[in-house]
Design a protein around this motif. Structure first.
Motif, short mmCIF file in Angstrom:
data_model
loop_
_atom_site.label_atom_id
_atom_site.label_comp_id
_atom_site.label_asym_id
_atom_site.label_seq_id
_atom_site.Cartn_x
_atom_site.Cartn_y
_atom_site.Cartn_z
N UNK A 160 0.92 4.73 -3.35
CA UNK A 160 1.55 5.15 -2.07
C UNK A 160 2.82 5.83 -2.51
N UNK A 161 2.85 7.24 -2.38
CA UNK A 161 4.18 8.00 -2.90
C UNK A 161 4.64 7.10 -4.30
N UNK A 175 -7.37 -7.19 4.13
CA UNK A 175 -6.63 -7.82 4.65
C UNK A 175 -5.53 -7.33 5.02
N UNK A 176 -5.04 -6.07 4.91
CA UNK A 176 -3.88 -5.14 5.21
C UNK A 176 -4.32 -3.96 5.62
N UNK A 177 -3.33 -3.09 6.26
CA UNK A 177 -3.78 -1.78 6.77
C UNK A 177 -3.62 -0.77 5.83
N UNK A 178 -3.38 -1.06 4.48
CA UNK A 178 -3.29 -0.04 3.51
C UNK A 178 -4.37 0.02 2.47
N UNK A 179 -5.29 -0.95 2.55
CA UNK A 179 -6.31 -1.10 1.99
C UNK A 179 -6.03 -1.41 0.45
N UNK A 188 6.44 -4.12 0.36
CA UNK A 188 7.27 -2.92 0.06
C UNK A 188 6.71 -1.89 0.51
N UNK A 189 5.36 -1.63 0.65
CA UNK A 189 4.66 -0.53 1.34
C UNK A 189 5.12 -0.20 2.82
N UNK A 190 5.02 -1.60 3.51
CA UNK A 190 5.36 -1.49 5.06
C UNK A 190 6.91 -1.06 5.09
N UNK A 191 7.97 -1.45 4.31
CA UNK A 191 9.17 -1.14 4.44
C UNK A 191 9.38 0.45 4.10
N UNK A 203 4.27 11.41 3.45
CA UNK A 203 4.07 11.05 2.05
C UNK A 203 2.72 11.22 1.67
N UNK A 204 2.38 11.26 0.00
CA UNK A 204 1.21 11.44 -0.35
C UNK A 204 0.53 9.78 -0.78
N UNK A 205 -0.65 9.97 -1.30
CA UNK A 205 -1.28 8.49 -1.68
C UNK A 205 -2.47 9.05 -2.70
N UNK A 206 -2.77 7.87 -3.56
CA UNK A 206 -4.01 7.90 -4.28
C UNK A 206 -4.87 6.89 -3.96
N UNK A 207 -6.18 7.42 -3.85
CA UNK A 207 -7.29 6.54 -3.59
C UNK A 207 -8.21 6.41 -4.58
#
Length: 352
Positions: A160-161, A175-179, A188-191, A203-207
């Motif tokens: 994520x970014x 178990x989390x909203x980011x998969x 750290x992702x949440x902050x 921001x972008x992301x990689x899946x």
């Protein structure tokens, strides 16, 4: 010609607009006899639904699916399966100020150039809202592939970014909203996302998506290669700007002695090919990586022009995902499932 239908035997036609009365899909070519209910499809739609955490758009859509045809007494009949998802929380007034301007990075300009007009409400046809019907169709494909071939299609966020997400366990993904497959990185992702929202930016992301237990032999040479069809459908997912399979761009620095997957009597030694050689599946896991760009709709003012070519400043209000990659995992899974089911049926038709 219109580009709204995917597949040759398992065909999915997507329809609707972000702020229209409803969106949906018609799935033609599903074999008869598949046990199928709205609950099967709803489970996948709930994974992509908006408003599920503070890190995504707060548009409150229940995404309740209605099966209108093609299923009788809990089984597919072999006729077209029509599915409808009603829009219940559209705020069209949020887009009144940008009806005659073009948002940077969005499809406003290109849609106007192509069609001469466009639906500015929520992006209209270009909105990521139209991924919901694809998820519904993918739920059918997932269930059929699991029943017929024991296949499992799963995905996760690997970046994520600037934050890399190491793979820890598949168990962590739901178990989390980011998969995210690593529990330790979630705070750290949440902050990072909280600060991003305060900044009014995106921001972008990689899946990563993996299809486990595919048979060998699916795909066609040259123009209907399995990997080409996978790349084609993934590039149809909103905000995807890059697709790689297997080692992907990493193969640039690999030598042939490293990249080519050796074979032994026990099978392949590696999987740099990502499960596809010569456009045909090897029987190894099919691995796909997606680069997703930052959301184009942001609160920061940016330069653009209006329909007459006059300079303007554009600020996009409304409810948007500051990172569309957060909800992209179940969509990418669905699209991969649709392609694989289509190729499974094509292989069966040609090779019995």
């Amino acid at each position: 010609m219109s580009g709204n239908t995917l597949g040759k035997i398992f065909c999915v036609t997507n329809f609707g607009e972000s702020h229209g009365p409803a969106i949906g899909a018609v799935v033609d070519g599903c074999p008869p006899g598949l046990e199928l209910s709205e609950a099967d499809i709803q489970a996948e739609l709930d994974r992509r639904r908006p408003g599920t955490s503070r890190h995504v758009t707060q548009r409150q859509e229940t995404d309740q699916v209605e099966i209108l045809s093609g299923v009788y007494q809990g089984r597919s009949t072999g006729t077209p399966i029509a599915m409808l998802i009603r829009n219940v929380d559209a705020r069209s007034k949020d887009y009144s100020k940008i009806a005659d301007t073009f948002r940077p990075g969005h499809a406003d300009y290109t849609y106007t150039q192509k069609y001469g007009d466009r639906d500015p409400r929520g992006g209209g046809r270009s909105s990521a809202r139209l991924t919901a019907p694809s998820v519904a169709a993918g739920a059918i494909a997932k269930k059929w592939l699991a029943r017929e071939h024991g296949m499992r299609i799963r995905g996760y966020m690997s970046q994520l970014g600037p934050i890399a997400v190491p793979f820890e366990s598949w168990d962590e993904v739901p178990r989390n909203p980011f998969y995210a497959p690593c529990a330790a990185v979630v705070p750290e992702l949440e902050a990072y996302m909280d600060q991003l929202r305060r900044d009014g930016d995106s921001i972008g992301a990689r899946i990563e998506v993996v299809a486990e237990n595919p048979p060998a032999g699916w795909g066609e040479p040259l123009y209907d290669r399995l990997d080409a069809d996978i790349a084609h459908v993934m590039m149809g997912l909103n905000a995807v700007k890059g697709v790689s399979i297997g080692a992907g761009f990493g193969c640039i620095t690999q030598r042939g002695s490293e990249h080519g997957d050796e074979l032994t009597p026990q099978g392949f030694v590696g999987n740099n090919a990502g499960g596809v050689l010569g456009g045909i599946s090897t029987g190894q896991p099919i691995t796909v990586s997606l680069a997703i760009k930052p959301t184009s709709s942001i609160r920061i003012e940016r330069r653009s022009v209006d329909r007459e070519g006059n300079p303007v400043q554009v600020q996009t209000l409304g409810r948007h995902d500051p990172c569309v990659g957060i909800r992209a995992t179940p969509i990418a899974e669905a699209l991969l499932a649709i392609v694989l089911m289509d190729h499974a049926l094509r292989h069966r038709a040609q090779c019995g």
